[in-house]
Enzyme design. Structure first.
Site, PDB file in Angstrom:
ATOM      1  N   TRP A  55       6.438  14.738  34.123  1.00 40.50           N
ATOM      2  CA  TRP A  55       5.482  13.937  34.892  1.00 40.50           C
ATOM      3  C   TRP A  55       5.216  14.592  36.232  1.00 40.50           C
ATOM      4  O   TRP A  55       6.125  15.092  36.889  1.00 40.50           O
ATOM      5  CB  TRP A  55       6.069  12.544  35.103  1.00 40.50           C
ATOM      6  CG  TRP A  55       5.427  11.742  36.195  1.00 40.50           C
ATOM      7  CD1 TRP A  55       5.686  11.820  37.536  1.00 40.50           C
ATOM      8  CD2 TRP A  55       4.424  10.730  36.047  1.00 40.50           C
ATOM      9  NE1 TRP A  55       4.899  10.926  38.237  1.00 40.50           N
ATOM     10  CE2 TRP A  55       4.112  10.240  37.341  1.00 40.50           C
ATOM     11  CE3 TRP A  55       3.770  10.188  34.945  1.00 40.50           C
ATOM     12  CZ2 TRP A  55       3.186   9.238  37.559  1.00 40.50           C
ATOM     13  CZ3 TRP A  55       2.836   9.189  35.168  1.00 40.50           C
ATOM     14  CH2 TRP A  55       2.557   8.724  36.451  1.00 40.50           C
ATOM     15  N   ASP A  58       1.798  13.132  43.230  1.00 40.41           N
ATOM     16  CA  ASP A  58       1.207  13.627  44.475  1.00 40.41           C
ATOM     17  C   ASP A  58       1.511  15.101  44.761  1.00 40.41           C
ATOM     18  O   ASP A  58       2.664  15.530  44.651  1.00 40.41           O
ATOM     19  CB  ASP A  58       1.750  12.826  45.660  1.00 40.41           C
ATOM     20  CG  ASP A  58       1.596  11.331  45.496  1.00 40.41           C
ATOM     21  OD1 ASP A  58       0.941  10.899  44.529  1.00 40.41           O
ATOM     22  OD2 ASP A  58       2.135  10.601  46.337  1.00 40.41           O
ATOM     23  N   GLN A  74       5.224  15.860  43.482  1.00 39.77           N
ATOM     24  CA  GLN A  74       6.114  14.822  42.994  1.00 39.77           C
ATOM     25  C   GLN A  74       6.272  14.971  41.490  1.00 39.77           C
ATOM     26  O   GLN A  74       5.290  15.122  40.764  1.00 39.77           O
ATOM     27  CB  GLN A  74       5.548  13.448  43.336  1.00 39.77           C
ATOM     28  CG  GLN A  74       5.596  13.107  44.812  1.00 39.77           C
ATOM     29  CD  GLN A  74       6.998  12.760  45.266  1.00 39.77           C
ATOM     30  OE1 GLN A  74       7.466  11.644  45.100  1.00 39.77           O
ATOM     31  NE2 GLN A  74       7.692  13.735  45.853  1.00 39.77           N
ATOM     32  N   PHE A 115      10.508  11.473  48.163  1.00 40.36           N
ATOM     33  CA  PHE A 115       9.138  11.085  47.881  1.00 40.36           C
ATOM     34  C   PHE A 115       8.174  12.065  48.544  1.00 40.36           C
ATOM     35  O   PHE A 115       8.569  13.101  49.066  1.00 40.36           O
ATOM     36  CB  PHE A 115       8.889   9.660  48.356  1.00 40.36           C
ATOM     37  CG  PHE A 115       9.440   8.595  47.430  1.00 40.36           C
ATOM     38  CD1 PHE A 115      10.202   8.932  46.325  1.00 40.36           C
ATOM     39  CD2 PHE A 115       9.190   7.253  47.667  1.00 40.36           C
ATOM     40  CE1 PHE A 115      10.703   7.959  45.471  1.00 40.36           C
ATOM     41  CE2 PHE A 115       9.692   6.268  46.826  1.00 40.36           C
ATOM     42  CZ  PHE A 115      10.446   6.629  45.729  1.00 40.36           C
ATOM     43  N   ARG A 175       6.637   6.198  54.603  1.00 38.94           N
ATOM     44  CA  ARG A 175       6.801   7.358  53.717  1.00 38.94           C
ATOM     45  C   ARG A 175       5.647   8.342  53.972  1.00 38.94           C
ATOM     46  O   ARG A 175       4.743   8.076  54.753  1.00 38.94           O
ATOM     47  CB  ARG A 175       6.825   6.940  52.245  1.00 38.94           C
ATOM     48  CG  ARG A 175       5.642   6.114  51.773  1.00 38.94           C
ATOM     49  CD  ARG A 175       5.838   5.666  50.322  1.00 38.94           C
ATOM     50  NE  ARG A 175       4.786   4.778  49.874  1.00 38.94           N
ATOM     51  CZ  ARG A 175       4.822   3.461  50.007  1.00 38.94           C
ATOM     52  NH1 ARG A 175       5.859   2.876  50.589  1.00 38.94           N
ATOM     53  NH2 ARG A 175       3.819   2.711  49.584  1.00 38.94           N
ATOM     54  N   ASP A 176       5.726   9.481  53.309  1.00 36.89           N
ATOM     55  CA  ASP A 176       4.644  10.468  53.239  1.00 36.89           C
ATOM     56  C   ASP A 176       4.364  11.184  54.559  1.00 36.89           C
ATOM     57  O   ASP A 176       3.227  11.206  55.052  1.00 36.89           O
ATOM     58  CB  ASP A 176       3.344   9.824  52.735  1.00 36.89           C
ATOM     59  CG  ASP A 176       3.528   8.981  51.490  1.00 36.89           C
ATOM     60  OD1 ASP A 176       4.461   9.275  50.729  1.00 36.89           O
ATOM     61  OD2 ASP A 176       2.747   8.048  51.287  1.00 36.89           O
TER      62      ASP A 176
END
Length: 795
Positions: A55, A58, A74, A115, A175-176
């Site tokens: 899988w 991002d 990700q 993440f 996050r991010d």
């Protein structure tokens, strides 16, 4: 709808349970869990990146570093759905030809919640993290705060800075992180999505990527997840652009602390389905592009096959143009697409009707179409392209401009003057539509039927006619299979196999052969130094091939399970050296050719074990050979080894895997492992450079037996320099030991007295006495992880 989207997206990224079985360990890092593929499966993009398996979502930390574009993402490499996030990794020399690489960040090895995040190239070493010749890649991840990870080997391995502790603590949900260089003020700027009572980004600044200061907050309902911040010129004036995961953006200014815009209503840069799992989400731009372009890629979640889920949009160069509604982003496929172009057909000044199809007779699977239509005199209600069409009139997808509705591909569209232009990128599972010089773009996932009977293209006009001003059709070749995933080598490709099966595994390139099989590079030479690491799994023999023809006929120096190192060519065994060869153990061979003279060294010994002459081949290709069974080869390099050491005969491994790169000797083990020279000593001064890449400890071993039992002075990632022997820690010195950083250890043994110096200090950090071992072998130790060793000396 917005609130529902936020709830769904939050659940998608945060609430899916993680599978602990997917975490790794330091001795197994860097993981390469991918089954072989030719990338030819149905619906697999041929020029859109997808993970070799597993899988992906991002894009993360996109950078151009040390001559390569690095695409991190990700990733769940162990399944086809979201689970226990890793950072996947791929590289490309040109943004088009991607090569899957081993895992970059791995749970169980790298702390925190891995993440989405950003990355930069610290080419001025503002962080002080640089330890070698390469520019560090620094990336940022975690949730409810930010951790820093870095690589000094161009993405081959990453270390956690400060043990992975958060360098920014954010008490709210966040996050991010995304980082950009502010050239005017010579500082780094970070934006992090956080929920401080609503959507928005927290803005931080730093002089060195490690210490961050909160500067301001920009709050906006539309600004949810995966922000990106970058600078684009507009009529020569730099403008700051802030984007969200959902493709929305605003253009403004940044004064070093605060982002401002006089047009807070966001615009959309892509009209795909911009939600998690849709066709355009979480776009990110590359840092440090060599030509200064802002190049962007996004996640497309709708592409699935039997072994992979998700792909990335084709890279585009971003621009800014003025409009009555303020500055707008343009998106244009990067020019490097030209490297895939095959046959081309063109048309000019043609009338399109319901029955006149200029594209009749063309069958194509992956291709590009550009076309311009003249609206003056057009009577057709709609016109466009039916893609992957069939003789019964059906097609997998149509791209239609509807004059009455004012839509292109079902989206609102305003023509430029009296012209409609379209640019289509058609891949097996992807369709990207561009128009208006990049002001209009739609990313989509389409399961195109690649059967020959479904590869037609129909240019149509319904309800009248339209004049086609010009059009071009270009077939696009596959972008896969042009570089090596796990084989480390400075030899240029393409590589090819003459027989057997050669596949990528974590340890390098593995061959399975019933007889002789060769894996050959495109590089040729006559006189040279050539070396590599070889491991017999079940094979009878494996070796370095050189001065070879494209079929493999040339010289080979090999290790043979019969207990010899052999130099041979077709029809003749030139010379051999008897020595035990153990299956499952890695051996290093070095070959030097000078005219007819061929010398072979084993395991970094000072003197050649074979010194022979032969005149059959004077020049040819480099490669590897495997005979009857499976074997693994790695680090096939010309030039000197990175392992410089004192004079010794061949070294002997006691556990673990010991390989040589151009930079260092690299060791990997799950427990204690030793690498022993044939030098013995009692009193000595022994020193060298050691680095814990990932894991626990690495050290200098001395006065040891053939099993490694003796004294070891090591650096330990728990925060110590330690002197130990089996059964006893003799002495320790507490000091921070940072993974990935090189430390110099010096040991002086005089009778029972043993002293240890760290980093060329004037005073020993350990001064102890022990009488257990009076003399023995000199070597190295690694424990529970990977280490790098350089510059060993004895006096």
């Amino acid at each position: 709808m917005r609130a529902l989207l936020v709830v769904l997206a939050t659940a998608f990224t945060l609430l899916v349970p993680a599978g602990p079985a997917s975490a790794g360990t330091a001795p197994d890092y860097a993981e390469f869990p991918y089954a072989p593929t030719t990338y030819a499966e149905p619906f697999r993009g041929q020029f859109h990146f997808s993970s070799q398996s597993g899988w992906m979502n991002d894009p993360n930390g996109l950078v151009f570093a040390n001559g390569l574009y690095h695409f991190f993402y990700q990733h769940n490499p162990h399944g086809l759905e979201w689970d226990t996030m890793h950072w996947g990794h791929a590289t490309s020399p040109d943004l088009v030809h991607w090569t899957q690489k081993p895992i970059a960040l791995e749970p169980g090895v790298h702390p925190g919640t891995l993440f989405s995040g950003g990355g930069i190239v610290d080419k001025f070493n503002t962080s002080g993290l640089k330890t070698g010749a390469l520019d560090p890649i620094v990336v940022f991840s975690n949730t409810n705060g930010v951790s820093v990870f870095y690589s000094n080997d161009n993405g081959r391995s990453f270390q956690a800075y400060d043990g992975g502790r958060k360098q920014i603590e954010i008490p709210e949900e966040s996050r991010d992180p995304n980082v950009v260089w502010d050239a005017d003020r010579r500082q780094w700027v970070m934006v992090v999505w956080s929920n401080r009572g609503g959507n928005g980004v927290d803005i931080y600044t730093s002089p060195n990527l490690l210490q961050w200061t909160f500067a301001s907050r920009y709050a906006a309902d539309w600004l949810f997840e995966c922000p990106d911040l970058f600078v684009l010129p507009l009529d020569g004036t730099p403008q700051w652009v802030l984007t969200s995961a959902t493709s929305e953006y605003v253009v403004g200014s940044f004064d070093g602390t605060t982002f401002r815009t006089d047009r807070p209503q966001p615009k959309k840069m892509n009209l795909g389905t911009t939600f998690p799992g849709g066709t355009f989400y979480a776009a990110e731009s590359f840092d440090n592009t060599p030509d200064g372009r802002v190049v962007q890629m996004a996640w497309q979640g709708g592409n699935r096959g039997g072994s992979w889920t998700g792909n990335a949009t084709f890279p585009v160069a971003l621009g800014l143009v003025g409009s009555p509604d303020g500055p707008k982003i343009t998106r244009t496929p990067v020019a490097e697409l030209d490297s895939l172009r095959a046959d081309t057909r063109t048309w000019r000044n043609t009338t399109v009707t319901a029955t006149n199809n200029p594209f009749a007779g063309i069958l194509a699977d992956t291709y590009e179409i550009t076309a311009r239509f003249d609206l003056r005199g057009a009577t057709a209600q709609e016109f466009g392209f039916a893609l992957h069409s069939r003789s019964d009139g059906t097609a997998d997808r149509t791209v239609t401009y509807d004059r009455v509705a004012g839509t292109l591909y079902g989206r609102p569209f305003q023509p430029t003057g009296d012209e409609v232009s379209v640019r289509l990128l058609v891949d097996r599972g992807q369709l990207e539509v561009f128009s208006g010089d990049g002001l209009f773009s739609v990313a989509d996932n389409v399961n195109f039927d690649s059967a020959a009977v479904s590869q037609g293209i129909r240019l149509f006009a319904n309800g009248g006619t339209v004049r086609l001003k010009d059009a071009k059709f270009t077939r696009l070749s596959t972008s896969w299979g042009t570089a090596q995933s796990t084989l480390e080598s400075n030899l240029p490709g393409p590589w090819h196999a003459t027989a057997g099966q050669w596949t990528d595994v974590a340890g390098g390139k593995r061959a399975q052969a019933t007889g002789d099989s060769f894996y050959l590079s495109a590089s040729t030479a006559g006189d040279t130094t050539y070396q590599g690491d070889l491991r017999l799994d079940t094979a009878q023999a494996a070796g370095l091939t050189f001065r070879a023809t494209p079929e493999g006929a040339g010289y080979t120096a090999n290790i043979d399970a019969a207990g010899v190192v052999k130099l041979w060519r077709p029809g003749r065994d030139i010379a051999s050296y008897s020595t035990p060869i153990t299956q499952g153990q890695t051996y290093h061979l070095t070959v030097q050719t000078t005219g007819s003279r061929i010398q072979v060294w084993l395991n970094h010994g000072t003197s050649p074990i074979i010194d022979a002459t032969d005149t059959a081949y004077s020049s040819g290709r480099f490669g590897a050979n495997v005979y009857r069974g499976t074997a693994t080869v790695q680090n096939l390099n010309t030039g000197p080894s990175g392992f410089a050491a004192f004079a010794s005969g061949p070294w002997t491994a006691v556990g673990g895997t010991w390989t040589a790169t151009p930079e260092s000797l690299r060791a990997n083990a799950s427990g204690d492992a030793f690498y022993l020279s044939d030098r013995t000593a009692s009193d000595l001064v022994y020193e060298g450079d050691l680095s814990i890449v990932n894991g626990v400890a690495a050290g200098l071993t001395f006065r040891a037996g053939a099993d490694g039992a003796g004294y070891t002075a090591n650096i330990d990632a728990s925060g110590a320099v330690k002197l130990w022997r089996p059964g006893r820690d003799i002495a320790t010195y507490s000091t921070p030991i940072v993974q990935g950083r090189t430390y110099h250890l010096k040991v002086q043994a005089t009778g029972s007295r043993i002293q240890v110096w760290l980093d060329r200090g004037t005073s020993p950090v350990i001064d102890a006495a022990d009488t257990t071992y009076g003399a023995g072998l000199v070597g190295l130790n690694v424990y529970a992880g990977t280490a790098a060793v350089r510059q060993l000396t004895i006096s």
